[in-house]
Design an enzyme around this catalytic site. Structure first.
Site, PDB file in Angstrom:
ATOM      1  CB  ALA A 107      -3.803   4.126  11.819  1.00 28.50           C
TER       2      ALA A 107
ATOM      3  NE  ARG B  34       5.786   6.641   4.433  1.00 23.04           N
ATOM      4  CZ  ARG B  34       6.958   6.051   4.230  1.00 23.04           C
ATOM      5  NH1 ARG B  34       7.844   6.013   5.210  1.00 23.04           N
ATOM      6  NH2 ARG B  34       7.252   5.513   3.056  1.00 23.04           N
TER       7      ARG B  34
ATOM      8  CB  CYS C 188      -1.487  -2.412   7.561  1.00 22.12           C
ATOM      9  SG  CYS C 188      -0.785  -1.773   9.117  1.00 22.12           S
TER      10      CYS C 188
ATOM     11  N   PRO D  26      -5.075   5.885   3.192  1.00 28.27           N
ATOM     12  CG  PRO D  26      -5.819   3.680   3.433  1.00 28.27           C
ATOM     13  CD  PRO D  26      -5.374   4.680   2.401  1.00 28.27           C
TER      14      PRO D  26
ATOM     15  CG  ASN E 219       0.890   3.920  -1.440  1.00 25.20           C
ATOM     16  OD1 ASN E 219       0.972   3.099  -0.529  1.00 25.20           O
ATOM     17  ND2 ASN E 219       0.961   5.203  -1.217  1.00 25.20           N
ATOM     18  N   GLY E 220       3.730   4.585  -2.592  1.00 27.26           N
ATOM     19  CA  GLY E 220       5.041   4.336  -2.019  1.00 27.26           C
ATOM     20  C   GLY E 220       6.072   5.345  -2.466  1.00 27.26           C
TER      21      GLY E 220
ATOM     22  CG  HIS F 200       3.602   0.608  -0.104  1.00 25.04           C
ATOM     23  ND1 HIS F 200       3.444   1.830   0.529  1.00 25.04           N
ATOM     24  CD2 HIS F 200       4.912   0.293   0.011  1.00 25.04           C
ATOM     25  CE1 HIS F 200       4.626   2.221   1.004  1.00 25.04           C
ATOM     26  NE2 HIS F 200       5.526   1.299   0.703  1.00 25.04           N
TER      27      HIS F 200
END
EC number: 1.3.1.-
Length: 346
Positions: free
Chosen positions: A18, A225, A100, A16, A200-201, A169
């Site tokens: 934003a 990303r 986040c 996800p 993740n990351g 992450h």
């Protein structure tokens, strides 16, 4: 991967983000191979859901399941109510954001700021799991800072609360997006709990995805990303994991058709005024490594209507297609384009 009653078609998950993982982008990544797509973060304060932005984030019209919706907040009962309301709006998986690092989220004692309060984490997870009859998942970081990597403890709390899957992450809250992600903590969590773990990351290539899966033992990879401007990373990674090699780069004509469809859906979803503006960042990502991309972006960012944007994209890809047949996106490509005569483009 299995999340509650849902067997995912593969282990690749769109993270996800934003302002990025809206309905048009989720549709695109699904078409290119993502096994699960998590929607943009929605505030747990349902009183704010009447805004245009929240209504669009809650819009899952026509999406195939399972529909995963991420909620953020710091108050257990408010998060529980937000989970129930999202299920009423069609959510089939509720994801809780505790990852986040953004200041505007953390200053409200939400996102990764919650990792410093393990008791509050437990109360939140208990409340949300009890509130809904759909699977609840959780996204975290490795801890508040490098001296307090408490991901194992948080994961054990999550498992005890009934969380069905956990994304981690490989940075702390204090790291934000600086430095390089580390995966040793993720591997330790995999050993410590029995729920599915998504790593993740910094997963920015098929090769990196394979490396992270093997080094951590995670059941899935969450890509964020690296998918911006390169939704083909899901297609490429699936092929690489299965065959050990990259598939042929997409044809220029394929990329053109995909980008034009994405553009049209942005205009339709947001309306022309906002759609034109949101399209600018996506075209910036798509063209950042293509020949003539900088000049194209300079002009494209001045366009004020949908028709002009469509024409500009048509002309740009026609120009590329004169000398190039395929384009490779992402940092994992040795080159950004291959000329038709077999020579390599800059």
């Amino acid at each position: 991967m299995q999340i509650g009653p849902y067997t995912l078609p593969n282990s690749l998950i769109l993270a996800p983000m934003a302002g990025v993982t809206d309905r048009p982008f989720r549709r695109l990544c699904r078409d290119l191979g993502a096994g699960l797509l998590v929607s943009e973060m929605v505030t747990s304060d349902t009183r704010l859901w009447n805004s245009r932005k929240s209504r669009q984030r809650l819009d899952h019209t026509g999406e195939p399941g399972p529909i995963s919706v991420q909620i953020a907040g710091g108050e257990p009962q408010m998060l529980a109510e937000a989970a129930r309301a999202n299920v009423d709006h069609g959510a089939q998986i509720i994801d809780i954001n505790m990852g986040c690092p953004a200041k505007k989220v953390c200053k409200r004692a939400a996102g990764s700021a919650l990792l410093a309060d393990e008791d509050l984490v437990a109360r939140i997870l208990d409340a949300v799991v009890a509130a809904v009859d759909v699977p609840v998942t959780l996204k975290i970081r490795t801890g508040p800072d490098r001296d307090q990597r408490n991901a194992i403890t948080i994961a054990q709390i999550a498992e005890s609360a009934g969380i069905q899957a956990l994304a981690i992450h490989g940075r702390t809250r204090a790291d934000k997006f600086n430095g390089e992600a580390e995966y040793a903590t993720i591997a330790a969590v995999v050993e410590a709990v029995n729920i599915p773990i998504m790593a993740n990351g910094d997963v920015d290539s098929p090769e990196k995805a394979k490396q992270v899966l093997e080094s951590t033992g995670a059941g899935g990879i969450m890509i964020g990303r690296a998918a911006q401007g390169n939704p083909w990373i899901f297609r490429d990674t699936l092929h690489y994991l299965e065959h050990g090699s990259l598939p042929a780069a997409p044809l220029v004509t394929e990329v053109h058709d995909c980008v034009q469809q994405h553009l049209a859906e942005l205009h339709q979803f947001y309306g022309e005024f906002m759609g034109v503006r949101i399209a600018r960042k996506h075209l910036g990502w798509y063209t950042q490594n293509l020949p003539g991309g900088e000049d194209f972006r300079r002009g494209f960012n001045t366009l004020e209507n949908a028709t002009d944007q469509r024409v500009a994209i048509e002309q740009f890809f026609q120009q590329i297609n004169v000398s190039t047949d395929r384009v490779r996106f992402g940092r994992y490509g040795e080159v950004s384009a291959r000329k038709k005569n077999g020579a390599l483009a800059a």
